[in-house]
Design a protein around this motif. Sequence first.
Motif, PDB file in Angstrom:
ATOM      1  N   GLU A 189       0.816  -1.217   0.000  1.00 44.84           N
ATOM      2  CA  GLU A 189       0.000   0.000   0.000  1.00 44.84           C
ATOM      3  C   GLU A 189       0.847   1.263   0.000  1.00 44.84           C
ATOM      4  O   GLU A 189       0.475   2.277  -0.594  1.00 44.84           O
ATOM      5  CB  GLU A 189      -0.932   0.002   1.222  1.00 44.84           C
ATOM      6  CG  GLU A 189      -2.027  -1.061   1.157  1.00 44.84           C
ATOM      7  CD  GLU A 189      -2.850  -1.113   2.426  1.00 44.84           C
ATOM      8  OE1 GLU A 189      -2.492  -0.395   3.397  1.00 44.84           O
ATOM      9  OE2 GLU A 189      -3.833  -1.868   2.465  1.00 44.84           O
ATOM     10  N   GLU A 190       1.998   1.223   0.668  1.00 44.56           N
ATOM     11  CA  GLU A 190       2.875   2.388   0.765  1.00 44.56           C
ATOM     12  C   GLU A 190       4.181   2.139   0.012  1.00 44.56           C
ATOM     13  O   GLU A 190       5.257   2.535   0.454  1.00 44.56           O
ATOM     14  CB  GLU A 190       3.181   2.694   2.232  1.00 44.56           C
ATOM     15  CG  GLU A 190       1.944   2.926   3.084  1.00 44.56           C
ATOM     16  CD  GLU A 190       2.288   3.171   4.550  1.00 44.56           C
ATOM     17  OE1 GLU A 190       3.460   3.486   4.840  1.00 44.56           O
ATOM     18  OE2 GLU A 190       1.391   3.032   5.387  1.00 44.56           O
ATOM     19  N   ARG A 191       4.077   1.499  -1.135  1.00 46.04           N
ATOM     20  CA  ARG A 191       5.285   0.978  -1.782  1.00 46.04           C
ATOM     21  C   ARG A 191       6.289   2.049  -2.166  1.00 46.04           C
ATOM     22  O   ARG A 191       7.486   1.758  -2.290  1.00 46.04           O
ATOM     23  CB  ARG A 191       4.907   0.167  -3.022  1.00 46.04           C
ATOM     24  CG  ARG A 191       4.128   0.905  -4.085  1.00 46.04           C
ATOM     25  CD  ARG A 191       3.753  -0.068  -5.193  1.00 46.04           C
ATOM     26  NE  ARG A 191       2.974   0.566  -6.241  1.00 46.04           N
ATOM     27  CZ  ARG A 191       2.579  -0.071  -7.338  1.00 46.04           C
ATOM     28  NH1 ARG A 191       2.896  -1.336  -7.497  1.00 46.04           N
ATOM     29  NH2 ARG A 191       1.867   0.558  -8.248  1.00 46.04           N
ATOM     30  N   GLU A 192       5.859   3.279  -2.360  1.00 47.57           N
ATOM     31  CA  GLU A 192       6.808   4.326  -2.736  1.00 47.57           C
ATOM     32  C   GLU A 192       7.694   4.735  -1.571  1.00 47.57           C
ATOM     33  O   GLU A 192       8.804   5.231  -1.783  1.00 47.57           O
ATOM     34  CB  GLU A 192       6.052   5.534  -3.285  1.00 47.57           C
ATOM     35  CG  GLU A 192       5.342   5.242  -4.602  1.00 47.57           C
ATOM     36  CD  GLU A 192       4.524   6.429  -5.086  1.00 47.57           C
ATOM     37  OE1 GLU A 192       4.496   7.446  -4.364  1.00 47.57           O
ATOM     38  OE2 GLU A 192       3.921   6.343  -6.166  1.00 47.57           O
ATOM     39  N   VAL A 193       7.219   4.556  -0.325  1.00 48.99           N
ATOM     40  CA  VAL A 193       7.998   4.942   0.866  1.00 48.99           C
ATOM     41  C   VAL A 193       7.912   3.859   1.939  1.00 48.99           C
ATOM     42  O   VAL A 193       8.020   4.133   3.124  1.00 48.99           O
ATOM     43  CB  VAL A 193       7.498   6.291   1.436  1.00 48.99           C
ATOM     44  CG1 VAL A 193       7.802   7.424   0.471  1.00 48.99           C
ATOM     45  CG2 VAL A 193       6.003   6.247   1.742  1.00 48.99           C
ATOM     46  N   ALA A 194       7.752   2.600   1.528  1.00 47.57           N
ATOM     47  CA  ALA A 194       7.457   1.518   2.465  1.00 47.57           C
ATOM     48  C   ALA A 194       8.536   1.332   3.527  1.00 47.57           C
ATOM     49  O   ALA A 194       8.238   1.098   4.705  1.00 47.57           O
ATOM     50  CB  ALA A 194       7.256   0.218   1.695  1.00 47.57           C
ATOM     51  N   LEU A 195       9.790   1.423   3.147  1.00 45.44           N
ATOM     52  CA  LEU A 195      10.852   1.156   4.116  1.00 45.44           C
ATOM     53  C   LEU A 195      10.960   2.250   5.170  1.00 45.44           C
ATOM     54  O   LEU A 195      11.436   2.000   6.282  1.00 45.44           O
ATOM     55  CB  LEU A 195      12.187   0.964   3.400  1.00 45.44           C
ATOM     56  CG  LEU A 195      12.308  -0.352   2.631  1.00 45.44           C
ATOM     57  CD1 LEU A 195      13.679  -0.474   1.993  1.00 45.44           C
ATOM     58  CD2 LEU A 195      12.038  -1.547   3.531  1.00 45.44           C
ATOM     59  N   ALA A 196      10.525   3.457   4.843  1.00 50.17           N
ATOM     60  CA  ALA A 196      10.501   4.508   5.863  1.00 50.17           C
ATOM     61  C   ALA A 196       9.500   4.143   6.955  1.00 50.17           C
ATOM     62  O   ALA A 196       9.760   4.351   8.155  1.00 50.17           O
ATOM     63  CB  ALA A 196      10.145   5.854   5.239  1.00 50.17           C
TER      64      ALA A 196
END
Length: 391
Positions: A249-256
């Motif tokens: 769902e948040e793949r553009e900033v998932a690791l943050a």
Amino acid sequence: MSSKAQLGFNASWSMAVGGMIGGGIFATLGVVIEVAGAWAWGSFLIGGLIALATGHSYAALTVESGKPGGVYRFLREQQHERIARWTAWILILGYTLTVAVYAFTFGAYAANALGGPAWMPQGLAVASIIVLAGVNLLGVGEASTLEIIAVWGKIAILAGLAIFGLSQWDAGDLAIPEQPGWIGMVIGAGTVFMAYEGFQLLAYDYDEMADAEKLLPKVMPASILTAIVIYIAVSLGAPMLVGAEAIVEEREVALASAGRAALGMTGFILVTIAAAFSTASAINATLFATARLARSVASEGEMPAIFAKTDKAGVPYVGVLLISGVAIFLAVIGGIGELVKSASVVFLVVFALVNAIVIRRAIGQLWIAWAGCLGASLAATILLAHKLGMI
């Protein structure tokens, strides 16, 4: 060999790892988990093994040639000038797509941390390309120094995140609502190829490397193995912190988000810094090598002569500026998923071709080249079928 050669093992390894991990995990993790689910780690493993086989072929061919140019050089030496010319253009397109992906990812992570208006991600993406193009225009010394610092910093942060996540292991966190089967893992393996293309940049930096004939066969597998370990560890560890569904769902900033779950605001800041380092070093490494590929091809009359123009320090400044300009356009208009998949198809085709050349010329370990050729061909076919909606 150029008298200006100054890339040793550490700098060469850093350029290759920077080209891989920069776009690899920050840009593709959510995309891969979306298609592979709990088998995302397998996608990174399969992709890495094909890349490892192809790295063997790249090193063997480049050392035999003794010149920069990668697959373009190999095809020209077999008198396939027309195919070589088109391959060079396709590669430059693929690399330009990857620069756009890296910049897109940089903008997303930086804007997520800073907040601001809706245009900020695109604005920061554009700024990142402009700044890194400037670094490249300064010359090889400045570019390689930045690469070493950036690579070691991001590896430390990503390793810490992965270890923290793995310490809280729960297999259920790897699942997504519509869990794909084994075919999802294979589609994911094709999707991740943009994440592994960085090692082949070394084939274009041959004249910049110190004792390249001995160095290249060592640094290529070392850089690919580093990427495989990091990718698998993070693809298993990050979902333990926020769940695979949240990463999609948040793949553009998932690791943050995973960093925040691990260490609160400190983790969020550290991962955002790692993302900035990773994408910046990937832009830097890709621009560095792609401009030199264009210079090499143009110097032989196979591309417009403007790409062969260099400054007093030997930097192909026109190539850097033109590639940067197109990448800026793509970063502004493109979406992360389609950019990643399109670039992966390009590099899978190239990987298959390189292994086929090794088989035809009967150099290196042929069984490794056969494995790389068949693996890349199969992955390209499946990924293309997936992009066309056939599977």
